[in-house]
Design an enzyme around this catalytic site. Structure first.
Site, PDB file in Angstrom:
ATOM      1  N   THR A   1      -8.181   9.405   8.697  1.00 18.32           N
ATOM      2  CA  THR A   1      -7.529   8.206   8.117  1.00 18.32           C
ATOM      3  C   THR A   1      -6.910   6.886   9.305  1.00 18.32           C
ATOM      4  O   THR A   1      -6.517   6.161   8.819  1.00 18.32           O
ATOM      5  CB  THR A   1      -5.879   8.570   7.679  1.00 18.32           C
TER       6      THR A   1
ATOM      7  N   GLY B   1      -7.349   4.068  11.341  1.00 19.21           N
ATOM      8  CA  GLY B   1      -7.984   2.587  10.726  1.00 19.21           C
ATOM      9  C   GLY B   1      -7.840   2.308   9.387  1.00 19.21           C
ATOM     10  O   GLY B   1      -8.520   1.366   8.975  1.00 19.21           O
ATOM     11  N   THR B   2      -7.559   2.970   8.301  1.00 17.31           N
ATOM     12  CA  THR B   2      -7.220   2.600   6.910  1.00 17.31           C
ATOM     13  C   THR B   2      -6.973   1.173   6.507  1.00 17.31           C
ATOM     14  O   THR B   2      -7.669   0.735   5.921  1.00 17.31           O
ATOM     15  CB  THR B   2      -6.955   3.499   6.190  1.00 17.31           C
ATOM     16  N   GLY B   3      -6.147   0.218   7.126  1.00 15.91           N
ATOM     17  CA  GLY B   3      -5.220  -0.573   6.645  1.00 15.91           C
ATOM     18  C   GLY B   3      -6.048  -0.956   7.204  1.00 15.91           C
ATOM     19  O   GLY B   3      -5.863  -2.457   6.369  1.00 15.91           O
ATOM     20  N   CYS B   4      -6.402  -1.811   8.719  1.00 17.55           N
ATOM     21  CA  CYS B   4      -8.036  -2.280   8.733  1.00 17.55           C
ATOM     22  C   CYS B   4      -8.845  -2.813   7.947  1.00 17.55           C
ATOM     23  O   CYS B   4      -8.998  -3.730   7.901  1.00 17.55           O
ATOM     24  CB  CYS B   4      -7.891  -2.271  10.260  1.00 17.55           C
TER      25      CYS B   4
ATOM     26  N   LYS C   1       0.916  -1.180  -0.132  1.00 16.95           N
ATOM     27  CA  LYS C   1      -0.092  -0.032   0.217  1.00 16.95           C
ATOM     28  C   LYS C   1       0.741   1.354  -0.038  1.00 16.95           C
ATOM     29  O   LYS C   1       1.620   1.356   0.710  1.00 16.95           O
ATOM     30  CB  LYS C   1      -0.915  -0.748   0.954  1.00 16.95           C
TER      31      LYS C   1
END
Length: 234
Positions: free
Chosen positions: A173, A175-178, A141
């Site tokens: 943003t 928690g975008t990865g989770c 990412k």
């Protein structure tokens, strides 16, 4: 359904404390869910230490009939360490080989391969190196790189594909990865191909960021109910 790996004291500004779940209690949580309800996919995030990684790997390996999305959560958005130094080898050697796809951001990919990533070409090479470590597929990412266009790179089955979109200028943003990893796992559970699951998850994440409620003084949360809201509106 969730097995809690740690309690965190945090808000939109930062992480102020972490208390890890004892490994055997984590195992009990996982087994309670699987023995009664079952699952169509796994997604792991913050795991903390090598002992908890070992437990998660053992339980997934014993239930190895569904997709597994590994989000190698290492560093919080505010900079707090969320994975012990001695746990990186366990993540690579024990958990990564079980994953359908691993979803590192730039700092996480850098830590996995031990070198800097400064552009899309580096992202592709990093993905190849993570695959060489034992991953079946990798989504690197690119949100931490500068620029008005955000690029994620998927490497799977020898095929490399870049997904691009205009960057959304926002501080919300958290928690975008989770969120992305969970959405990928959900779509894989519904039978979508990995490539289509990534595309769908990215579209959902973008909508959740664009409609973020605006809470907090720092990196605010997303609107995870965005799809439900759109359905309610007809």
């Amino acid at each position: 359904m969730t097995a809690i790996t740690a309690l965190t004291a945090q808000n939109t500004v930062g992480v102020f404390g972490v208390v890890e779940t004892p490994p055997e209690f984590l195992r009990t949580q996982i087994r309670c869910v699987l023995d009664d309800i079952g699952t169509d996919a796994f997604k792991s995030g913050m795991l903390g230490g090598a002992d908890n990684i070992a437990v998660v790997a053992e339980e997934i390996a014993a239930y190895r009939t569904v997709p597994f999305v590994l989000d190698p959560v290492m560093i919080a958005k505010g900079g707090a360490a969320l994975l012990h130094d001695n746990a990186v080898d366990a993540l690579i050697g024990v958990l990564m080989p079980l994953a359908t796809v691993i979803t590192p951001n730039i700092p996480e990919a850098e830590r996995l391969i031990g070198r800097r990533i400064v552009d899309e070409r580096d992202m592709v090479e990093a993905g190849r190196q993570v695959c060489a470590l034992g991953a079946s597929a990798v989504l690197v990412k690119g949100g931490h790189l500068p620029g008005t266009i955000l690029t994620d790179v998927l490497i799977a089955d020898g095929v490399e594909e870049a997904f691009t979109a205009p960057r959304i200028e926002t501080r919300h943003t958290h928690g975008t990865g989770c969120t992305l990893a969970s959405a990928i796992a959900t779509r894989l559970a519904q039978g979508r191909s990995l490539r289509d699951a990534v595309a769908d998850a990215r579209a959902y994440l973008r909508a959740a960021i664009e409609s973020a409620p605006g809470y907090g003084a720092g990196a605010g949360p997303l609107n995870h109910g965005v799809a439900i809201t759109e359905i309610a509106r007809g």
